[in-house]
Design a protein around this motif. Structure first.
Motif, PDB file in Angstrom:
ATOM      1  N   UNK A   1       0.956  -1.173   0.074  1.00 10.26           N
ATOM      2  CA  UNK A   1       0.139  -0.052   0.137  1.00 10.26           C
ATOM      3  C   UNK A   1       0.907   1.208  -0.154  1.00 10.26           C
ATOM      4  N   UNK A   2       0.594   2.143  -0.892  1.00 10.47           N
ATOM      5  CA  UNK A   2       1.589   3.321  -1.030  1.00 10.47           C
ATOM      6  C   UNK A   2       0.663   4.538  -0.519  1.00 10.47           C
ATOM      7  N   UNK A   3       1.611   5.298   0.605  1.00  6.58           N
ATOM      8  CA  UNK A   3       0.999   6.206   1.313  1.00  6.58           C
ATOM      9  C   UNK A   3       0.659   7.483   0.297  1.00  6.58           C
ATOM     10  N   UNK A   4      -0.745   7.776   0.553  1.00  2.79           N
ATOM     11  CA  UNK A   4      -1.211   8.869  -0.267  1.00  2.79           C
ATOM     12  C   UNK A   4      -0.978  10.264   0.064  1.00  2.79           C
ATOM     13  N   UNK A   5      -0.256  11.336  -0.559  1.00  2.00           N
ATOM     14  CA  UNK A   5       0.014  12.729  -0.216  1.00  2.00           C
ATOM     15  C   UNK A   5      -1.466  13.350   0.256  1.00  2.00           C
ATOM     16  N   UNK A   6      -1.487  14.402   0.674  1.00  2.00           N
ATOM     17  CA  UNK A   6      -2.485  14.972   1.282  1.00  2.00           C
ATOM     18  C   UNK A   6      -3.312  15.446   0.239  1.00  2.00           C
ATOM     19  N   UNK A   7      -2.821  15.978  -0.963  1.00  2.10           N
ATOM     20  CA  UNK A   7      -3.564  16.321  -2.229  1.00  2.10           C
ATOM     21  C   UNK A   7      -3.194  15.438  -3.331  1.00  2.10           C
ATOM     22  N   UNK A   8      -4.178  15.506  -4.292  1.00  2.00           N
ATOM     23  CA  UNK A   8      -4.070  14.639  -5.421  1.00  2.00           C
ATOM     24  C   UNK A   8      -3.580  15.280  -6.582  1.00  2.00           C
ATOM     25  N   UNK A   9      -2.194  14.905  -7.074  1.00  2.00           N
ATOM     26  CA  UNK A   9      -1.731  15.560  -8.272  1.00  2.00           C
ATOM     27  C   UNK A   9      -2.209  14.707  -9.655  1.00  2.00           C
TER      28      UNK A   9
END
Length: 892
Positions: A1-9
């Motif tokens: 599972x990849x950690x998701x950043x706060x905002x979506x690029x």
């Protein structure tokens, strides 16, 4: 599972998955692949085109269908391609030449065509690149072009077959002529639109009768130079005295006979019509009946020729001005009236079209139309919405022959050859070396090219290699669904059906979905010329491709027009953010537990409700897509993810996931991941980039499995839910009723503008003892949800004074405002708001009673006024209710 950043690029995500999908061949269909074939052919955009909102809507709808069917296990293929767009492309290249001080004639035919092919090589792929940015899951390995070798061969084959059957012929008839493009147009390519013009009453002197005149009314006075007679109705007694008299043509003083013909409408104009057979289709037929020779007064570029006498060389509209001045000077212009009528305009360059007598090639359409009519009548082909069936049948039952020749150079040259030695004419698929009759080598090919639509009508089978009997043709023809716009039902849809029967002996598709037109918020059609167009690429840059797609889907009610403004794309962006944050919330609690972590522990009421709503949503999404209810599909998945999952269950889960019971935490998290994975599957056809990114980031699916090919969820019915999942419908109904009560309490707070930090006391008078018991058990969670200082469950509660309240399925909920608001001030505020609402309602109602407004205002403006009236009526009723809850009669 990849950690998701706060905002979506979104830009990085779109670029990554566009490459990945195509590199892995996930959109490529194989005839040997398992699953029933499902094929859509794209309405080929013009090679000159760039993506506009109509394209964005049309291709989003197609992509939703193809992605959904692919997930269902169908052998799905979506064939992309572009149309060579004869007139439009030639115009573009001629404009480029003009900037260099050249014309196509300066280059000659072959050199000019080389320039067009060069232009196509440099710029022709623009729109397909833009479609990839939109996320279109086309089989890009099968991309076709209507001028590529295979399709060109199909075009020639079709022409030759029709020619040999006698269904193609050459004749001298009145056709639609565009002076700007210098070519004939079909009836469908001449767009008639209302124009505020003039009706000119012109006097024609009667020969040998002194100062006696016959007055004729016309909208095109310049065409009188081509008059060969005047005509009256034989039963019109006003003109019996004309007998066999001759009249003189104004200006040119040519003698004209007065003929009698039933076509003449005595009620129009003066009851006398001028007969101009070279420039009017009705006059042409009338002249044929009476043996009159046409007089052509126009050159191909819309100027007056030698037959126009002193006006030779003038542009047609300059001639109109000059001839009106001359008529007035000679006392022959009796009067001029305002006159609203429809005038044909070229669908490509917008020039006013001229009816013109010209030798052209035609297809006899009536024999081709018969099986195409029956296929729609007997239901083998079905239009959605159904109302388009009538439109199609009315046109087909009154079909006219199709003018297929065009006087341009870019296109499929008509494969008809003439021997210059013996004058033999024949059609051939390949250019002949010699005449088949006399063996002479001096063979000349027809100069004209075929209408662009002559290649497009073969699209459903030519893209698969016809006339060769290819495996692709056997597998993917007939195609399944055609998604298109209403304006090309006649140009394209009807003709494809006719071609399918004539050359494949079968329907080309079984269902035709006709979507609405994209309009600006004020109801006007979007266009660059009006300055109200929204560029979909700008929307993708500002929001994302997924936001654009989802917003369009939410607005695409079945067959209805789509009204857009920039603000409406916030809906898709905000929803994408909501889904992204839901995934991040799950990640905060660690990787997805193995499915067995859910264990055998029974589902609590809220979990049962969530799973029941999931299966309801799966069933609804599947049904809506089956019936082309795209907005209902989008709304169903939106409601489930935003409200059921995020607003309710995520909030419900917080006490569990942040609590100390590890086993329960694991069970709840496992179930939440399972539901979220299914939600991503449901959302994928609408928002493919975001869902694919989250599918992998969350660790769902097998190693390397793409959501593109992940199976579509299957819904369990109520009985199966009980057996397989232990879902009790009564407990599900209770959770739904409890949510209704919470919403009602929150509405009461909002009605009196209570800030979140200010807790209020609530009292519920339950409708049954079972409800009372359930509510007491859930008191803590309800108190938290409605920000209550206290929640009392009192079966016998009677308010001591008027109190704000709401009726729900579980009982009546009351809110105490004592000490929370200034009641007198609140009453004054409500009275002021009520007075304003009443005044606004009165103004709106009077506007809707104004006949002038109803007659002149655009339909969209009237509809908005009606919606405002309904909203004001609701607001008025609500304000009255709030006043009454504070112990005051609203009327006082």
């Amino acid at each position: 599972m990849e950690a998701l950043p706060k905002t979506c690029d979104t830009k990085a995500i779109e670029a990554r998955w566009s490459r990945e999908w195509i590199d892995r061949g996930l959109f490529h269909g194989r005839v040997e692949a398992p699953g029933a074939p499902y094929c859509i052919v794209i309405p080929p955009p013009n090679v000159t085109g760039i993506l506009h909102m109509g394209h964005a809507l049309n291709n989003t709808l197609q992509d939703v269908l193809v992605r959904w069917r692919r997930m269902q296990g169908r052998n799905a293929v979506w064939i992309p391609g572009t149309d060579h767009a004869g007139i439009a492309t030639q115009n573009v290249v001629e404009r480029a030449l003009k900037a260099e001080g050249l014309t196509r004639d300066d280059l000659g035919r072959e050199a000019f065509l080389e320039r067009v092919w060069d232009w196509r090589a440099h710029y022709g792929g623009t729109i397909t690149r833009q479609l990839r940015r939109l996320g279109a899951s086309c089989d890009w390995d099968r991309e076709r072009f209507t001028m590529d070798e295979g399709l060109s061969r199909a075009v020639r084959e079709v022409f030759v077959r029709l020619y040999r059957k006698g269904l193609v012929y050459r004749g001298q008839y009145i056709i639609n002529w565009c002076p700007r493009c210098g070519t004939a147009l079909s009836d469908e390519e001449s767009e008639h639109r209302p124009v505020r013009g003039k009706l000119y009453h012109i006097r024609y002197p009667v020969e040998g009768a002194g100062r006696t005149f016959v007055t004729v009314a016309t909208t095109r006075p310049e065409t009188l130079l081509g008059d060969v007679a005047l005509a009256v109705n034989p039963r019109d007694e006003r003109f019996q005295k004309l007998g066999r008299r001759t009249v003189r043509l104004p200006i040119l003083d040519r003698p004209l006979a007065v003929i009698r013909d039933d076509f003449v409408d005595p009620a129009f104009g003066t009851g006398v019509v001028k007969v101009t057979p070279a420039h009017d289709p009705n006059d042409f037929e009338m002249a044929r009946r009476h043996g009159l020779e046409p007089v052509d007064i126009l050159t191909p570029d819309g100027r007056m020729n030698a037959a126009a006498g002193p006006y030779e060389g003038l542009d047609r509209f300059a001639c109109r001005k000059r001839i009106l001045a001359d008529l007035e000077a000679q006392g022959l212009l009796e009067k001029v009236e305002d006159h609203a009528h429809a005038v044909g305009h070229c669908y490509r360059c917008d020039a006013v079209v001229e009816p013109r007598l010209s030798p052209q090639w035609f297809v006899k359409m009536a024999p081709l139309a018969r099986p195409a009519i029956e296929a729609v009548r007997d239901g083998r082909i079905r239009f959605v919405p159904e109302r388009w069936t009538k439109v199609y049948l009315e046109w087909m039952e009154n079909i006219r022959d199709w003018c297929i020749s065009r006087q341009i150079w870019w296109g499929h040259r008509i494969p008809v050859f003439t021997c210059e030695a013996c004058a033999h004419e024949w059609a051939a698929v390949q250019p002949p070396a010699v005449c088949p009759e006399c063996r002479a080598e001096r063979v000349r090919q027809d100069e004209d090219v075929l209408d662009t639509w002559f290649s497009s009508w073969l699209w459903p089978f030519s893209v698969h290699g016809w006339p060769e009997q290819t495996p692709e043709l056997a597998c993917y023809y007939p195609t399944d669904t055609l998604v298109t716009a209403p304006e090309i039902i006649f140009f394209w849809v009807a003709r494809m059906i006719m071609a399918g029967f004539e050359f494949m002996d079968d329907i080309p598709f079984s269902r035709v979905y006709i979507h609405g037109t994209v309009r600006a918020a004020d109801g006007r059609k979007m266009s660059k010329s009006l300055g109200n167009a929204i560029d979909p690429l700008d929307v993708i840059e500002k929001t994302s491709a997924d936001a654009l797609r989802f917003s369009l889907l939410m607005l695409a009610s079945t067959g209805q027009d789509v009204y857009l403004s920039d603000e409406k794309f916030e809906l898709g962006r905000n929803f994408g953010t909501k889904v992204w944050n839901a995934a991040r919330y799950l990640q905060q609690h660690g990787p997805p537990p193995a499915p067995e972590a859910a264990g055998d522990a029974p589902l609590d009421a809220d979990e049962q409700h969530l799973l029941a709503r999931l299966h309801d949503t799966i069933a609804a999404c599947t049904d809506h897509l089956e019936r082309f209810r795209f907005n209902d599909y989008a709304l169903a998945v939106y409601e489930f993810i935003w409200h059921d999952y995020c607003d309710w269950f995520v909030e419900y889960s917080k006490d569990i996931l942040y609590g100390d019971d590890a086993a329960r935490r694991g069970r709840t998290l496992a179930r939440m991941h399972g539901v979220f994975a299914d939600a991503l599957r449901l959302l994928h056809p609408a928002m493919p980039f975001l869902t694919e990114e989250l599918w992998h980031a969350m660790g769902y699916g097998g190693a390397g499995e793409s959501l593109v090919t992940a199976p579509w969820p299957e819904a369990l019915d109520e009985a199966a839910r009980q057996d397989a999942l232990g879902i009790d419908p009564a407990r599900v109904a209770y959770v739904e009723a409890r949510r209704e009560l919470v919403r009602a309490a929150r509405t009461l707070r909002a009605d009196y503008s209570l800030p979140p930090a200010r807790a209020a006391e609530f009292i519920v008078r339950p409708g049954a003892e079972s409800a009372a018991e359930a509510l007491r058990a859930d008191t803590d969670s309800i108190v938290k949800a409605i920000r209550a200082s206290r929640l009392r469950i009192e079966p016998d509660f009677t308010p001591p004074q008027p109190m704000p309240c709401a009726v729900t399925r579980l009982g009546t909920v009351y809110m105490s405002v004592e000490g929370l608001i200034d009641v007198d001030a609140e009453r004054r505020k409500l009275r002021g708001a009520l007075e304003k609402a009443a005044a606004d309602l009165d103004r709106t109602a009077r506007k809707l009673q104004n006949e002038d407004f109803l007659r002149k205002a655009p339909a969209a403006v009237v509809a908005r006024a009606e919606q405002r009236k309904a909203a004001l009526e609701q607001q008025q009723a609500r304000l009255q209710r709030l006043l009454e809850a504070l112990g005051e009669e609203a009327s006082s």
